[in-house]
Design a protein around this motif. Sequence first.
Motif, PDB file in Angstrom:
ATOM      1  N   PRO A   1       0.802  -1.228   0.000  1.00 40.65           N
ATOM      2  CA  PRO A   1       0.000   0.000   0.000  1.00 40.65           C
ATOM      3  C   PRO A   1       0.836   1.279   0.000  1.00 40.65           C
ATOM      4  N   ASP A   2       2.022   1.248   0.633  1.00 37.72           N
ATOM      5  CA  ASP A   2       2.901   2.427   0.584  1.00 37.72           C
ATOM      6  C   ASP A   2       3.416   2.662  -0.833  1.00 37.72           C
ATOM      7  N   ILE A   3       3.793   1.576  -1.507  1.00 36.96           N
ATOM      8  CA  ILE A   3       4.372   1.702  -2.851  1.00 36.96           C
ATOM      9  C   ILE A   3       3.360   2.289  -3.825  1.00 36.96           C
ATOM     10  N   VAL A   4       2.133   1.766  -3.796  1.00 36.66           N
ATOM     11  CA  VAL A   4       1.151   2.250  -4.771  1.00 36.66           C
ATOM     12  C   VAL A   4       0.697   3.669  -4.449  1.00 36.66           C
ATOM     13  N   SER A   5       0.626   4.030  -3.168  1.00 38.27           N
ATOM     14  CA  SER A   5       0.269   5.410  -2.828  1.00 38.27           C
ATOM     15  C   SER A   5       1.390   6.370  -3.217  1.00 38.27           C
ATOM     16  N   ASP A   6       2.641   5.942  -3.066  1.00 32.58           N
ATOM     17  CA  ASP A   6       3.771   6.761  -3.546  1.00 32.58           C
ATOM     18  C   ASP A   6       3.670   6.968  -5.060  1.00 32.58           C
ATOM     19  N   PHE A   7       3.293   5.919  -5.759  1.00 27.05           N
ATOM     20  CA  PHE A   7       3.173   5.999  -7.218  1.00 27.05           C
ATOM     21  C   PHE A   7       2.133   7.046  -7.610  1.00 27.05           C
ATOM     22  N   ILE A   8       0.994   7.036  -6.919  1.00 26.51           N
ATOM     23  CA  ILE A   8      -0.060   8.025  -7.195  1.00 26.51           C
ATOM     24  C   ILE A   8       0.444   9.428  -6.896  1.00 26.51           C
ATOM     25  N   CYS A   9       1.098   9.609  -5.762  1.00 23.76           N
ATOM     26  CA  CYS A   9       1.599  10.935  -5.389  1.00 23.76           C
ATOM     27  C   CYS A   9       2.660  11.425  -6.383  1.00 23.76           C
ATOM     28  N   ASP A  10       3.549  10.536  -6.809  1.00 25.03           N
ATOM     29  CA  ASP A  10       4.569  10.917  -7.789  1.00 25.03           C
ATOM     30  C   ASP A  10       3.931  11.298  -9.124  1.00 25.03           C
ATOM     31  N   PHE A  11       2.921  10.549  -9.516  1.00 28.51           N
ATOM     32  CA  PHE A  11       2.217  10.854 -10.767  1.00 28.51           C
ATOM     33  C   PHE A  11       1.581  12.241 -10.703  1.00 28.51           C
ATOM     34  N   ILE A  12       0.941  12.544  -9.584  1.00 28.00           N
ATOM     35  CA  ILE A  12       0.306  13.851  -9.419  1.00 28.00           C
ATOM     36  C   ILE A  12       1.340  14.969  -9.514  1.00 28.00           C
ATOM     37  N   GLU A  13       2.472  14.770  -8.827  1.00 25.82           N
ATOM     38  CA  GLU A  13       3.494  15.819  -8.842  1.00 25.82           C
ATOM     39  C   GLU A  13       4.086  16.008 -10.237  1.00 25.82           C
ATOM     40  N   LYS A  14       4.357  14.921 -10.934  1.00 18.95           N
ATOM     41  CA  LYS A  14       4.961  15.018 -12.261  1.00 18.95           C
ATOM     42  C   LYS A  14       4.021  15.654 -13.287  1.00 18.95           C
ATOM     43  N   ASN A  15       2.721  15.565 -13.027  1.00 13.33           N
ATOM     44  CA  ASN A  15       1.745  16.056 -14.007  1.00 13.33           C
ATOM     45  C   ASN A  15       0.938  17.243 -13.482  1.00 13.33           C
ATOM     46  N   LYS A  16       1.494  17.954 -12.516  1.00 13.85           N
ATOM     47  CA  LYS A  16       0.765  19.062 -11.898  1.00 13.85           C
ATOM     48  C   LYS A  16       0.455  20.199 -12.859  1.00 13.85           C
ATOM     49  N   GLU A  17       1.180  20.266 -13.961  1.00 12.12           N
ATOM     50  CA  GLU A  17       0.940  21.330 -14.941  1.00 12.12           C
ATOM     51  C   GLU A  17      -0.090  20.924 -15.997  1.00 12.12           C
ATOM     52  N   ASP A  18      -0.482  19.665 -16.008  1.00  6.92           N
ATOM     53  CA  ASP A  18      -1.435  19.152 -17.002  1.00  6.92           C
ATOM     54  C   ASP A  18      -2.676  18.621 -16.291  1.00  6.92           C
ATOM     55  N   PRO A  19      -3.799  18.552 -16.989  1.00  6.77           N
ATOM     56  CA  PRO A  19      -4.949  17.880 -16.381  1.00  6.77           C
ATOM     57  C   PRO A  19      -4.650  16.390 -16.225  1.00  6.77           C
ATOM     58  N   PHE A  20      -4.989  15.826 -15.065  1.00 12.18           N
ATOM     59  CA  PHE A  20      -4.693  14.416 -14.843  1.00 12.18           C
ATOM     60  C   PHE A  20      -5.883  13.689 -14.244  1.00 12.18           C
ATOM     61  N   PHE A  21      -5.913  12.389 -14.519  1.00 12.25           N
ATOM     62  CA  PHE A  21      -6.916  11.489 -13.941  1.00 12.25           C
ATOM     63  C   PHE A  21      -6.163  10.361 -13.259  1.00 12.25           C
ATOM     64  N   ALA A  22      -6.283  10.270 -11.947  1.00 16.31           N
ATOM     65  CA  ALA A  22      -5.602   9.238 -11.170  1.00 16.31           C
ATOM     66  C   ALA A  22      -6.648   8.342 -10.511  1.00 16.31           C
ATOM     67  N   TYR A  23      -6.608   7.073 -10.859  1.00 16.67           N
ATOM     68  CA  TYR A  23      -7.515   6.076 -10.279  1.00 16.67           C
ATOM     69  C   TYR A  23      -6.705   5.226  -9.313  1.00 16.67           C
ATOM     70  N   TYR A  24      -7.132   5.230  -8.060  1.00 19.53           N
ATOM     71  CA  TYR A  24      -6.383   4.594  -6.981  1.00 19.53           C
ATOM     72  C   TYR A  24      -7.251   3.546  -6.289  1.00 19.53           C
ATOM     73  N   PRO A  25      -7.396   2.348  -6.891  1.00 18.76           N
ATOM     74  CA  PRO A  25      -8.115   1.252  -6.243  1.00 18.76           C
ATOM     75  C   PRO A  25      -7.203   0.599  -5.196  1.00 18.76           C
ATOM     76  N   MET A  26      -7.380   0.957  -3.964  1.00 14.99           N
ATOM     77  CA  MET A  26      -6.447   0.619  -2.888  1.00 14.99           C
ATOM     78  C   MET A  26      -6.337  -0.890  -2.654  1.00 14.99           C
ATOM     79  N   LEU A  27      -5.218  -1.294  -2.070  1.00 21.94           N
ATOM     80  CA  LEU A  27      -5.040  -2.685  -1.651  1.00 21.94           C
ATOM     81  C   LEU A  27      -5.714  -2.945  -0.309  1.00 21.94           C
ATOM     82  N   LEU A  28      -5.706  -1.964   0.565  1.00 25.67           N
ATOM     83  CA  LEU A  28      -6.379  -2.052   1.852  1.00 25.67           C
ATOM     84  C   LEU A  28      -7.872  -1.757   1.659  1.00 25.67           C
ATOM     85  N   THR A  29      -8.759  -2.400   2.419  1.00 27.89           N
ATOM     86  CA  THR A  29      -8.556  -3.163   3.633  1.00 27.89           C
ATOM     87  C   THR A  29      -8.881  -4.660   3.443  1.00 27.89           C
ATOM     88  N   HIS A  30      -8.636  -5.163   2.249  1.00 32.06           N
ATOM     89  CA  HIS A  30      -8.921  -6.565   1.934  1.00 32.06           C
ATOM     90  C   HIS A  30      -8.091  -7.486   2.825  1.00 32.06           C
TER      91      HIS A  30
END
Length: 432
Positions: free
Chosen positions: A176-205
């Motif tokens: 869960p830390d790795i995938v949340s980092d991935f989402i946060c990095d994606f947001i930061e890298k694309n902050k100048e463009d419109p972005f769509f981030a879909y985050y289907p979490m691993l928790l709490t299964h």
Amino acid sequence: MIHRFLKITVILIWHLNLSAQPDKPNIVLIMADDLGFECISANGGTSYQTPNIDRLVSQGMRFENCHAQPLCTPSRVQIMTGKYNVRNYTKFGELDRGEITFGNYFKQAGYKTAIAGKWQLGKEADSPQHFGFDQSCLWQQSKPRTDDDGHDTRFSNPILEINGTVKHFGNGAYGPDIVSDFICDFIEKNKEDPFFAYYPMLLTHCPFTPTPASEDWDPESPGSLDYKGKPSYFPEMVSYMDRLVGKVVSKIEALGLSENTIILFTGDNGTDKPIVSMFRGNPYPGGKGQTTDHGTHVPLVVQWTGTIEAAKECHDLIDFSDLLPTLCEAAQIDLSADETIDGRSFLSQLLGKKASPREWIYSWYSRSGSRTNLKEFARTTEYKLYKTGGFYKVTNDVFEDHPIATDDMTEEEKDINNTLTEVLKYYDDTRE
């Protein structure tokens, strides 16, 4: 002269308000795994603390009556395509490659797109990219949920696939830390463009296991051998899930993107069956896999700073098919070419405008995709009618133990029953 001045002022203010709502707002859709409505403290749950989700509620709109499918893959297919399962659900763990998802729509509209978390929708190496996602960091794409020795691979020292490449993580890494980092990095890298981030979490299964915040966290663990794990860890997993939601929201705030970003939080189905939570003063058992409210009633919170009024509640009926048309309307993406979309946009409710809420929702639920063990129903906020004839007032009969016989129906209930009967008939010939 004064009247003319006031008229001009009103027109200017109107135009300013229109320009304040961006043509291409960023979208971040967060979906927890196996987390029912009752688990969120802002919804009336008292077993767990969810301060970050509660903060979203205080700054946005909380929905009282949102429903998913009772199980993960059926819900994921529905939310991603805006269609009821009767049209396009094939089998567990698969999304028909002929379907168009919100990833495709947003990519075609010029958005940068990413998905991170749980996939379970097709084993092809290009599956996420085929369905419109530029970037992906996923669990259970081409690899099964366990390794060769039977250890679960989603949590401690996980096996994930990044843009189609399998990667084994060690050194105490937590999925869960790795995938949340991935989402946060994606947001930061694309902050100048419109972005769509879909985050289907691993928790709490499940498996219910320690998190890195637990006292007995083992960084060397290769993953649980027990599918369910120990339910006593569920509260710690809810807490960690909430922390990761806060992490993503904080990233958006730190980048100054809050006013241009729609953040949604929901769950894919009801809580798993071993879990019993306290909800509004009563024990509330998880109902994953069941078509009662325990299996379908999920949280939904939407924040759009400066556009959605803070601390609002909506009691309108919403289901997972509605997310795609709502987000597309917010981004001014035209869906008119696809007449098979079942969802209805609730953007008007979000914006505080006059709306025409749903009178009913429909569900075609089959884990396998066949008619074996099929459960088909239509419902209003209060009543539910199954194809088999069972009619329930679900607000008074949560477990659906007491079907209402025709002779015992009020005139109003007969009218509702007739309406829901017509809904079921409408979908009769949809599936070949």
